[in-house]
Design an enzyme around this catalytic site. Sequence first.
Site, short mmCIF file in Angstrom:
data_model
loop_
_atom_site.label_atom_id
_atom_site.label_comp_id
_atom_site.label_asym_id
_atom_site.label_seq_id
_atom_site.Cartn_x
_atom_site.Cartn_y
_atom_site.Cartn_z
N GLY A 116 1.21 -1.23 0.31
CA GLY A 116 0.59 0.03 0.02
C GLY A 116 0.92 1.04 -0.12
O GLY A 116 1.90 1.70 -0.98
N GLY A 117 0.82 2.30 1.06
CA GLY A 117 1.07 3.79 0.49
C GLY A 117 0.61 4.46 0.25
O GLY A 117 -0.06 4.42 -0.40
N TRP A 118 0.64 5.32 0.30
CA TRP A 118 -0.06 7.26 0.00
C TRP A 118 -0.22 6.46 -1.69
O TRP A 118 -1.65 7.21 -2.06
CB TRP A 118 0.30 8.71 0.58
CG TRP A 118 -0.15 10.00 0.03
CD1 TRP A 118 0.18 10.59 -1.11
CD2 TRP A 118 -1.10 10.40 0.38
NE1 TRP A 118 -0.39 11.40 -1.46
CE2 TRP A 118 -0.84 11.37 -0.33
CE3 TRP A 118 -1.86 9.69 1.88
CZ2 TRP A 118 -2.70 12.20 0.41
CZ3 TRP A 118 -2.69 10.77 1.85
CH2 TRP A 118 -3.12 11.86 1.81
N ASN A 119 0.86 6.23 -2.68
CA ASN A 119 0.99 6.61 -4.04
C ASN A 119 -0.28 5.32 -4.39
O ASN A 119 -1.11 6.05 -5.54
CB ASN A 119 1.88 6.32 -5.00
CG ASN A 119 2.68 7.83 -4.57
OD1 ASN A 119 2.51 8.90 -3.37
ND2 ASN A 119 4.31 7.29 -3.95
N GLU A 159 -3.83 3.32 2.41
CA GLU A 159 -3.96 5.01 3.32
C GLU A 159 -5.37 5.68 2.53
O GLU A 159 -5.25 5.91 1.02
CB GLU A 159 -2.73 5.60 2.84
CG GLU A 159 -1.96 4.81 4.13
CD GLU A 159 -0.88 5.39 3.38
OE1 GLU A 159 -0.50 6.85 3.77
OE2 GLU A 159 0.27 4.45 4.58
N MET A 222 0.86 5.56 12.58
CA MET A 222 1.65 7.44 12.04
C MET A 222 1.28 8.15 12.49
O MET A 222 0.56 8.68 12.16
CB MET A 222 0.95 7.17 9.92
CG MET A 222 1.03 5.30 10.08
SD MET A 222 1.10 5.86 8.13
CE MET A 222 -0.60 5.23 8.25
N TRP A 374 9.36 6.26 10.65
CA TRP A 374 9.39 6.47 9.22
C TRP A 374 9.40 7.13 9.14
O TRP A 374 9.47 7.86 9.51
CB TRP A 374 7.97 6.49 8.55
CG TRP A 374 7.69 7.08 7.10
CD1 TRP A 374 7.81 7.88 6.61
CD2 TRP A 374 7.10 5.82 6.32
NE1 TRP A 374 7.84 7.88 5.43
CE2 TRP A 374 7.75 6.57 4.97
CE3 TRP A 374 7.09 4.53 5.97
CZ2 TRP A 374 7.84 6.10 3.71
CZ3 TRP A 374 7.24 3.54 4.97
CH2 TRP A 374 7.53 4.19 3.62
#
Length: 510
Positions: A116-119, A159, A222, A374
């Site tokens: 996953g992750g933001w992008n 996210e 986070m 992070w």
Amino acid sequence: MNVLCLIFLVGVAASVHGQTLVEEVKGPKHGKKVVCYIATWAVYRPDPGRFSLEDLEPALCTHLVYSFAGLNETSNTIKSLDPWQDLETDYGKAGYKRLVAMKNKYPHLKVTLAIGGWNEGSPRYSNMASKAESRAAFIKSVLLMLNNYKFDGLDLDWEYPTKRDGKPYDRENFVLLVKELSEAFEPHGYILTAALGAGKSTMETAYDLAKLSRYLDLIHMMCYDYHGTWDGVLGANAPLKGINDNDTLSVEWTVEYLLAHGVSPYKMVLGLPMYGRTFLLTDPGSRVLEYGSTPVKATGFKGPYTGEAGFMGYNEICAETMNKSSPWVYHWHEQSATPYLRDGEKVISYDNGRSIAIKVKMAIDKGLGGLMVWSIDTDDFRGNCNETDAYIDFVERHRRMVNDPVVNKAVRNLNIPDVTLVGSKGPAYVLQDNQLHLRLPQPKYTNYALMQTINDAITLAVEEKKILDEVQRLESDNEVRSEKDKGGNGHSLRSSVIGIVLCALVALKF
Ligand SMILES: *[C@@H]1O[C@H](CO)[C@@H](O)[C@H](O)[C@H]1NC(C)=O
Ligand SMILES: *[C@@H]1O[C@H](CO)[C@@H](O)[C@H](O)[C@H]1NC(C)=O
Ligand SMILES: *[C@@H]1O[C@H](CO)[C@@H](O)[C@H](O)[C@H]1NC(C)=O
Ligand SMILES: *[C@@H]1O[C@H](CO)[C@@H](O)[C@H](O)[C@H]1NC(C)=O
């Protein structure tokens, strides 16, 4: 009685075995989790910001998280987002294999893969989680991936459910996904963790926290990006406390919210940023800067290695301050317990050793499972800077503790060792000439200032908590005693009667 004896013997055997193991552990010895995310694209940054897996110091982490894998929307399967870096097909760099191989030299490590992750956005995860068949296809592909590369588990970085074009039903489906994954992982002993957003509205709408806490092994919070240029005003990236009582955008508020909504403290891992947020003031002449009200431009400035507007790695920030002719002025912002730097119209809100030590202390005091970063690739991994004053708040508290008679009583009860007996190694809180003495940790490495601070601050905070817990016990004992002196109700009589009854029951049973 046989059962009791057996338990006793097994206990003795386990502790003997445990002792032999302790000698071999190359990782942190404080017993808390230190989860290190690696932004694996850091390998594309220009030198000296370029970070490859071989730059890691695995002794500073308990968990390494390879970030990120993605989701194939057609087949709902996990996939490499950078096959050349991640895999070894077509003469690739075999990142997955190289990271997992670090366990050979550092057997204490758990190495997991994050997806996953933001992008990656939210919709494809929303779709995958919405149907039993697509969840099953995903889970099957994850098991294959983990087994292929011998990862220890998976970290979910969706996210966020329900947000960023997700759907309201994501909240429930995320729980289903997590539950089904955890059931599929069980026979293999894989770890299942997730990175969760720390904002109030995300926590309220995206997560059924009590259920997630049941099925996840660890919850990586986070606790950063609380403020940035998107606010239109200046603010701290990761403030310990809000700017007033109604401000929910703070690390403390997030942690309290999670604890109040059924997250087990020992599963909660507090995220720390190894980066700051940059701002350009609308009025470069502003004399006094005020978080929450000083206006800023829509876009911040970039760092030389990370090259992303509004963002700077700690290594980039500290390099700026090491310059002898540096125009940056350092400020400590008391309310948020974080530092900022200013040069005319430019401001950087970030975390240094001091703010990190404060957050570590809070996490330990609340009994959390550990700390997360992070991401490790923006610590000062090359050792270009000097961290100072990381423990000044520990020193200040120690100064106040030393002459407190209750602390002295607590210290005697705890058998704090004498410095002449333990020598230069051993605990940080020791006795010297019968007085509580604080020995500050000496950095083991010349690089990784923040990672070293995290590990050392955990050790300090755990020892300090032991002393203060004993102080609290003594003080509450005193209260009970003075209550009794006033003709109190005799708690201890009642509890000893219960104790005798219990003993009698136990005796009868065996
Ligand atoms: C995604 O899955 C489809 C169907 O299995 C496959 O044809 C395609 O090559 C995959 N795409 C990637 C990028 O792996
Ligand atoms: C906090 O919220 C309450 C109720 O909305 C309001 O009365 C109070 O003025 C607020 N306090 C601050 C410091 O904003
Ligand atoms: C140090 O700062 C000065 C003044 O801002 C600048 O001209 C110089 O290039 C900087 N040196 C380095 C090594 O960054
Ligand atoms: C950091 O501090 C050490 C010891 O105080 C000193 O020897 C060293 O030169 C410093 N490094 C830098 C980059 O200033």
